[in-house]
Design a protein around this motif. Sequence first.
Motif, PDB file in Angstrom:
ATOM      1  N   VAL B 356      -5.786   5.211 -12.414  1.00  0.00           N
ATOM      2  CA  VAL B 356      -5.342   5.039 -11.019  1.00  0.00           C
ATOM      3  C   VAL B 356      -4.784   3.622 -10.866  1.00  0.00           C
ATOM      4  O   VAL B 356      -5.244   2.705 -11.543  1.00  0.00           O
ATOM      5  N   PRO B 357      -3.782   3.437  -9.988  1.00  0.00           N
ATOM      6  CA  PRO B 357      -3.275   2.087  -9.751  1.00  0.00           C
ATOM      7  C   PRO B 357      -4.435   1.178  -9.339  1.00  0.00           C
ATOM      8  O   PRO B 357      -5.194   1.533  -8.424  1.00  0.00           O
ATOM      9  N   SER B 358      -4.595   0.064 -10.059  1.00  0.00           N
ATOM     10  CA  SER B 358      -5.726  -0.820  -9.806  1.00  0.00           C
ATOM     11  C   SER B 358      -5.254  -2.253  -9.688  1.00  0.00           C
ATOM     12  O   SER B 358      -4.204  -2.626 -10.223  1.00  0.00           O
ATOM     13  N   ALA B 359      -6.036  -3.043  -8.954  1.00  0.00           N
ATOM     14  CA  ALA B 359      -5.722  -4.464  -8.779  1.00  0.00           C
ATOM     15  C   ALA B 359      -7.020  -5.200  -8.538  1.00  0.00           C
ATOM     16  O   ALA B 359      -8.075  -4.578  -8.304  1.00  0.00           O
ATOM     17  N   MET B 360      -6.948  -6.539  -8.598  1.00  0.00           N
ATOM     18  CA  MET B 360      -8.148  -7.343  -8.335  1.00  0.00           C
ATOM     19  C   MET B 360      -7.814  -8.557  -7.485  1.00  0.00           C
ATOM     20  O   MET B 360      -6.741  -9.154  -7.626  1.00  0.00           O
TER      21      MET B 360
END
Lengths: 399, 399
Positions: B356-360
């Motif tokens: 899944v598109p992920s970011a932090m």
Amino acid sequence: MSFEEMWADLLPVGRDAASGGYHRFAWTPPELDCRAWFLDEARRRDLEVEHDANGNMIAWWLPAGGARDGAVLTGSHLDSVPGGGAFDGPLGVVSAFAAVDLLRERGTAPGRPIGIAVFAEEEGARFGVACLGSRLLTGAIDPGRARALTDEDGNAFADVLHKAGLDPASIGPDEDLLARIGCYVELHVEQGRALSEPVGIASSIVPHGRWRFGFIGEGNHAGTTRLRDRRDPMVPFAEMVLAARASAEGNETVATVGKVGVTPGGVNAIASSVTAWLDARGPDDAAVQRTVTETHDAARRAGRAHGVEVEVEQESYTEVVDFNQGLRERLAAVLGDVPVLPTGAGHDAGILSSRVPSAMLFVRNPTGVSHAPAERAEPADCLAGVEALTSVLADLANG
Amino acid sequence: MSFEEMWADLLPVGRDAASGGYHRFAWTPPELDCRAWFLDEARRRDLEVEHDANGNMIAWWLPAGGARDGAVLTGSHLDSVPGGGAFDGPLGVVSAFAAVDLLRERGTAPGRPIGIAVFAEEEGARFGVACLGSRLLTGAIDPGRARALTDEDGNAFADVLHKAGLDPASIGPDEDLLARIGCYVELHVEQGRALSEPVGIASSIVPHGRWRFGFIGEGNHAGTTRLRDRRDPMVPFAEMVLAARASAEGNETVATVGKVGVTPGGVNAIASSVTAWLDARGPDDAAVQRTVTETHDAARRAGRAHGVEVEVEQESYTEVVDFNQGLRERLAAVLGDVPVLPTGAGHDAGILSSRVPSAMLFVRNPTGVSHAPAERAEPADCLAGVEALTSVLADLANG
């Protein structure tokens, strides 16, 4: 109970089923079971058990008339190193009971008391000081220092003594007991490949000691901390291990790092500290001291390079012990032409020798392995050891 | 419960009074207390908690109408490394609850579900595989391999799941749950000194992994075994530590040995075996691989020289993760001119990004210390993190 029966009773106590190694640390349940076994065997033979203030026990066979002086002491210890073998210690105690049985079967009545001793914490596996019981008895360790020793779980020696029903304030040299001991002869499994006959006589114990090295760095994240920002204690520790080995080779000593503690011990965390123990032994004090100094110097150099503080503390040291010449000659006269050999292993007999004439009998070790499950002595050699000890006790108690 | 109140509730859980470090290993009592805290906070906010089959938990704030697709997931983890800090993991979960509170205070109703996730065993401190919960969810680890993982006391992961009320047969990828997640944004304390503003956006996670080295020698007596007769595993282990450091310097990677086990671990016994874990990370797969190969080669060479068998097993490996470009740009559009930075630390967001598109989002770490008690984020920076996360969630849930 025959030698074989006594041996079979002790064999399962504290034995790890998977590795076959023994874990009998002083005053832990398996060692308490060994002590209970000792009391049973003494009771079975009508031997009077003396508990000294230092956690040592002696089962006495007194001569007719009840004289208590000039005693011939034998025995050994019942505790083990972690994962140790079955023979180191117990062989001397079991053989002593078997020798008393043989003397009685043969109608030998002792002219002097014969005592079977069990010395406490011989391996130092729990509190870090080897031969703690005999050191206390002879005054070789300060009672205050001993009381403050702690095990890995932080239990103080004083508290463990108290829980065992002993008074920690009363530990220390026992001049009354020492004055009653005429000599001490410890039978022990040989711990290398040095003995090619079933039984031998010890000439000396080489100097040996243990040193605790502390490496204090800074805990941090293993992924996000750049190498140049690290104060990783594992690196100077590794340098110290290699330096100890190299120094031992150069000085013809032996040096071993067998115990290491890492805090906090996470795979993805740089350690904040590492504690490691150096065991060093060699032919003379100077060679051992050079080994320790060179190892310490290398550790300090590596520590400086990595921003890691290095602390060293000597936990114990025993100078060379030459066993009593007269007693050795008497053993040799009784046993005839048996090998005489030095040993790299410490023993209570080495500690006692500073106060009473002491000697040792060794039983052949076919594998040369000790302090490990493969430690072994052949049944025939064990019985030869019992015969030798029986002859020696007969001679010393009536000579 | 405000951010500060939630933080105060979690602060004592699993904290070692002496060192200040945390010991919250997956499904041990302190981590179960953290899970109970999470369920309380979810209940307090009327969030519906979903327990997946892999030990992960999600507290759902569903939109009016109850749609469950296209969810915006946030959160982090609650477990710790041994002796870890307070922020690594919990900061993301506490900030997520605080962000939900802010959205509600501001009258923002989500157009899509917002989920607060707690992923199980992120640190891998108990079973040796980091991000175990998210790896199972996404299919990045074989369920059979996971079931057979054991902790230090020999407890199998399958048995621990069973005791926790989960069915070990059901673990593995959850396509239904994955299909419902539109994106994942994890807020986390930064773990080095790379972030000079209160909040930043992650660009990538550098490749990283852990390898278990086994050194199998022969246990023996430290005093009576000649150097040339030894098969001492401590020596090649020490060579391996130094080789890892040298190789990391040469390859511009980082390499850490932070966990070591010695059997039997007696001061006066040569070890029979040493187990050590290598954590290696670097700018690209090839550099990390060279570091591991060079370390392994050095260990093998030293092993051959000392009669010690050397085994190496890769416990986990994560290739470089470039976070989703579109999602990163959207975060940057919401937050304006904030720093964008890579990290050397693994995260569940890195595992989820494969599906899944992920970011932090990162919150500044003033000490640069992590995985240790000194790990820290200033209160003002934490609140800036909550504000940033709130804005991001509002945008993603209604954009």
